[in-house]
Design an enzyme around this catalytic site. Structure first.
Site, mmCIF file in Angstrom:
data_model
loop_
_atom_site.group_PDB
_atom_site.id
_atom_site.type_symbol
_atom_site.label_atom_id
_atom_site.label_comp_id
_atom_site.label_asym_id
_atom_site.label_seq_id
_atom_site.Cartn_x
_atom_site.Cartn_y
_atom_site.Cartn_z
ATOM 1 N N SER A 153 -8.966 1.213 -9.102
ATOM 2 C CA SER A 153 -9.382 1.884 -7.867
ATOM 3 C C SER A 153 -8.525 1.515 -6.657
ATOM 4 O O SER A 153 -8.587 2.206 -5.637
ATOM 5 C CB SER A 153 -10.845 1.558 -7.555
ATOM 6 N N LYS A 212 -12.109 -3.304 -1.954
ATOM 7 C CA LYS A 212 -11.735 -2.028 -1.339
ATOM 8 C C LYS A 212 -11.042 -2.308 -0.009
ATOM 9 O O LYS A 212 -10.977 -3.445 0.455
ATOM 10 C CB LYS A 212 -12.973 -1.152 -1.076
#
Length: 322
Positions: free
Chosen positions: A101, A175
């Site tokens: 990701s 993230k």
């Protein structure tokens, strides 16, 4: 009556002590245990005895040193573990990247070091930083745990406890922070991500060929104080804030943040620092900065307004007196 003097050699004649007479057997004049210093065999015997004694002393010292080392070894190991635990708790901790990701910034299997010191002094995540945070609730609900043996699980628990390996039990994510408390963030299909009306230039860090948000447009969303909006760099392979708007509008509490990822430490050929992209430094991006010009204008105009008001009041009083 007087006796004649003793004849030489009679029993009364004085004799030389310590020196054997002609009739004495060899060695009769020596004292017990005495030896001739010039005897080479006796000197060699002395040297051998002294050498044996030195060797025994060296063996004894070596044995003592070995016993001392084994007694001190548990203390040294304990100190090393304590230092590792303190470093993990207060300074830095290693984390493993489990997914794609964050490509291409981070690859699956990379090890990153996370700064855990600055949060202790009240620092909060800032835009553009890559952060590790605990699962806010349900983000990792479908993650499958690897099936390792009991020995491997035990070793991993011990090493993760002291910070040398990531924990298999803790559910953490990594993230990039896009917006912080007080910001308004949005992204429409075919357009860029905007923070407080300012478009972000994300070409340097999003995955090649990806769009900023075409797979999941969102916003505008007002990020509450004490929370952050996060997105993965591989936008089309990241279940980030966009996909969890049913929970706190997709925002993450800063209390869930473990720390900022500061460096890729492993593999060696991928060693690099994780800096903040320049697009997050553009003027006017901060919500506070956007309000600043008007606030400064009001602050500058207030003294002028008060001065003019006092002047008018003074003139009216003078006119009334006259």
């Amino acid at each position: 009556m007087g006796g004649a003097p003793a004849a030489p050699g009679s029993p009364e004649s004085p004799v030389s002590l310590g020196k054997p007479g002609p009739s004495d057997p060899p060695g009769a004049g020596d004292s017990p245990g005495s030896s001739d210093p010039a005897d080479p065999s006796d000197a060699e015997g002395r040297k051998e005895r002294e050498g044996d004694k030195d060797g025994q002393d060296k063996d004894r010292d070596k044995s003592k040193a070995q016993r001392s080392f084994w007694r001190e070894l548990p203390i040294l190991v304990g100190i090393a573990l304590l230092l590792a635990l303190l470093i993990k708790t207060f300074l830095v901790q290693a984390f493993s990247i489990p997914s794609d990701s964050m490509q291409n910034t981070l690859q699956r299997g990379d090890r990153v070091l996370v700064d855990k010191l600055t949060p202790w002094f009240g620092a909060e995540p800032e835009r553009g930083e890559v952060v590790v945070f605990h699962d806010p609730g349900g983000w990792l609900g479908e993650t499958q745990q690897s099936d390792s043996g009991p020995l491997a699980r035990g070793v991993q628990r011990v090493l993760s406890f002291i910070g040398l390996m990531p924990s298999a039990e803790e559910k953490d994510l990594i993230k990039r922070v896009i917006a912080v408390g007080g910001d308004t963030v949005e992204c429409q299909k075919g357009g860029p991500v905007k923070v407080n009306g300012k478009a972000l230039n994300e070409k340097k860090y999003i995955f090649p060929g990806n769009t900023p948000c075409d797979d999941k447009p969102f916003g505008p969303i007002k990020v509450p104080k004490g929370r952050i909006w996060v997105m993965g760099d591989h936008r089309q392979d990241s279940l980030d804030s966009r996909y969890h708007q049913n929970l706190d509008n997709g925002t993450v509490s800063v209390d869930k943040v473990v720390g900022r990822a500061i460096v890729v430490a492993w593999p060696i050929d991928r060693w690099s620092t994780l800096s903040v992209p320049s697009t997050f430094d553009q003027r006017g991006l901060s919500a506070a900065a956007a309000v600043a010009p008007s606030a400064l204008g009001l602050a500058g105009a207030a003294p002028i307004v008060l001065w003019r008001r006092r002047r008018l009041v003074r003139k009216e009083r003078e006119a009334t007196t006259a």
